[in-house]
Enzyme design. Structure first.
Site, PDB file in Angstrom:
ATOM      1  CD  GLN A 180      -2.646  -1.363   2.532  1.00  0.00           C
ATOM      2  OE1 GLN A 180      -2.451  -0.611   3.486  1.00  0.00           O
ATOM      3  NE2 GLN A 180      -3.516  -2.351   2.592  1.00  0.00           N
ATOM      4  CG  HIS A 245      -2.780  -0.896   7.993  1.00  0.00           C
ATOM      5  ND1 HIS A 245      -3.217  -1.646   9.058  1.00  0.00           N
ATOM      6  CD2 HIS A 245      -3.529  -1.289   6.935  1.00  0.00           C
ATOM      7  CE1 HIS A 245      -4.180  -2.473   8.645  1.00  0.00           C
ATOM      8  NE2 HIS A 245      -4.373  -2.277   7.359  1.00  0.00           N
ATOM      9  CE1 TYR A 360     -11.276  -7.628   5.744  1.00  0.00           C
ATOM     10  CE2 TYR A 360      -9.682  -6.543   7.162  1.00  0.00           C
ATOM     11  CZ  TYR A 360     -10.743  -6.476   6.276  1.00  0.00           C
ATOM     12  OH  TYR A 360     -11.272  -5.269   5.938  1.00  0.00           O
TER      13      TYR A 360
END
Ligand code: HEC
Length: 465
Positions: A180, A245, A360
């Site tokens: 990310q 994150h 998750y």
């Protein structure tokens, strides 16, 4: 017949082996690509001096390109390849560069393509595609001349001009482009017209070990088509090799403080509840990176002084309410616990001790959704929509949406409209269903809604009807 072998070693280190009656020459573009990768890409890659969207310095005719390669542009830092490559190879490279420039130009088009009418509950609109051919667009920021700065997560900074040209901005920060991470949000200084400061959030690799990184904020000015006066005003600690994150959305409030989010960097049990690190926090700093004297933890021993609130997971929407001036955020929760929060100084938003979500993989990590001393979200989404980007609808162009929140859903690929009254969510509507992963949504200064979609990346403009 006796076969002769010629061995030629050029000063550049190029090795060419050829038999007498079958002299191998570079013929195919595959060979040209290899030459390009071997000799050129170190300096002419996507981030540094690429041939995509180039403002040509020495001309882009085939002969001019051949000259650039052969003779070099020594004072600019472009070496001469006269001794290192054969004329044939140089010609192949020139053709390769021309093809490269051509191909990219058609990939990243900047024409407005019009689509049909979208009928929604209280507002009909049309969608224009403003820019297409991007990869993962992240930050969107309009300059006073109504050109649009676009950051791509891969590290490219682009300027979409009012003449509908898409230009590469040089000298953007070096990014940790993994997972990310990459080039993230953009924000202009509230007094941009006086001081020219552009704020850039990105995941910044460690100087000596580029396998670890954390979120950083740089400010810089735009001079022509390059960034100058670059100053890193914040770097989150600690660095880690985790690839997720990072946060990081930027927003100035009415008083000129800069707020931004840093995600928990994948260390849920260590970072967000402890004030000795920057991760899982909303921060508040002055425009030059100094710490405001009245930040909530300035007097707390070992606390990072820029922290404004803590106990966050990965907020990727940070925006100021146009009337109250409060900072609102939306945040990726675990499975089924995405949140909207109103950020108050020194407050603990509970991650991971309280949450409306589960892991998750389906296991639970807390049974608590509330605890003394911890804030309740204003709203939460189950299932998680993966909210990204956040803005309040301002101005008068969409009167029935005024002060509604818009946020992108990465997961379900729509734009979420959230109607809020007295700090309570009273209604929601999905817009543009199936449009693709919505990465960001912004209002332009002239009051239009712009939406950034991922892979294929494009920028859309919502025209009210
Ligand atoms: C040591 C770094 C370096 C290497 C290696 C290098 N270049 Fe360059 N090149 C530059 C710089 C710096 C410029 C000046 C323009 C700029 O900054 O974009 C330039 C300019 C050029 C230009 C002129 C562009 C224009 O705008 O007119 C061409 C064409 C070019 N290079 C092709 C190549 C090719 C082909 C190779 C490989 C054979 C190569 N370069 C290798 C650094 C390099």
């Amino acid at each position: 017949m006796k076969r002769l072998l010629f061995l030629a070693i050029f000063s550049s280190g190029l090795l060419l082996i050829s038999g007498c009656n079958s002299k191998k020459t570079v013929q195919t573009s595959k060979d040209a690509e290899k030459l390009y990768n071997d000799y050129c890409i170190g300096c002419h890659n996507q981030n540094k001096s690429p041939f995509t969207n180039r403002q040509w310095l020495f001309g882009n005719s085939k002969d001019e390109i051949i000259n650039s390669i052969k003779l070099g542009r020594i004072s600019f830092g472009m070496p001469s390849f006269e001794k290192g490559l054969t004329d044939n190879e140089i010609e192949q490279l020139a053709e390769y560069i021309l093809a490269l420039a051509q191909q990219k130009q058609t990939e990243k088009t900047s024409s407005s393509k019009r689509t049909g009418i979208h009928e929604s509950e209280v507002q009909n609109f049309r969608v224009d595609t403003i820019v297409s051919g991007l990869d993962v667009p992240w930050g969107l920021e309009f300059l006073p001349d109504s050109s649009l700065l676009i950051s791509e997560r891969s590290g490219t900074l682009l300027l979409y001009t009012s003449d509908e040209e898409l230009i590469l901005v040089a000298n953007s920060p070096e990014v940790f482009e993994k997972g990310q991470g990459g080039l993230l949000d953009l924000e202009l200084h509230p007094q941009y017209e006086q001081n020219g400061w552009i704020y850039i959030a990105y995941s910044s690799p460690n100087k000596s070990d580029n396998t670890i990184a954390n979120t950083a904020i740089m400010r810089a000015r735009l001079q022509g088509h390059q960034l100058v006066d670059k100053q890193v005003i914040f770097k989150a600690a600690p660095e880690t090799d985790r690839r997720h994150h990072f946060g990081c959305k930027l927003e100035f409030d009415k008083e000129g403080y800069l707020y931004f989010s840093v995600g928990d960097r994948g260390n849920r049990d260590r970072n967000p509840q402890s004030l000795d690190n920057d991760c899982g926090k909303i921060h508040r700093i002055y425009d030059d990176g100094r710490i405001p004297e009245d930040n909530p933890f300035v007097d707390v021993k070992d606390a990072r002084a820029s922290i404004f609130s803590y106990g966050h997971r990965n907020p990727q929407g940070v925006c100021m309410h146009p009337e109250t001036g409060y900072i609102w955020t939306d945040e990726h929760g675990p499975k089924g616990g995405d949140e909207i929060n109103i950020i108050k100084p020194g407050k603990n938003y509970g991650w991971p001790l309280i949450s409306f979500g589960i892991n998750y993989n389906g296991t639970t990590f807390t049974n608590d959704t509330a605890k003394a001393g911890m804030e309740q979200p204003l709203h939460y989404w189950t299932p998680s929509i993966a909210p990204c980007g956040m803005t309040f609808v301002k101005g008068d162009r969409y009167p029935n949406w005024k002060n509604n929140i818009l946020t992108g859903s990465l997961r379900f690929e729509y734009l979420q409209r959230v109607v809020v009254s007295d700090e309570k969510v009273i209604h929601e509507e999905k817009l543009l269903e199936g449009i693709g992963r919505v990465r960001n949504v912004e209002m332009s200064p002239d009051g239009y809604i712009y939406v950034a979609i991922e892979k294929p990346g494009k920028i859309l403009k919502l025209i009210p009807l």
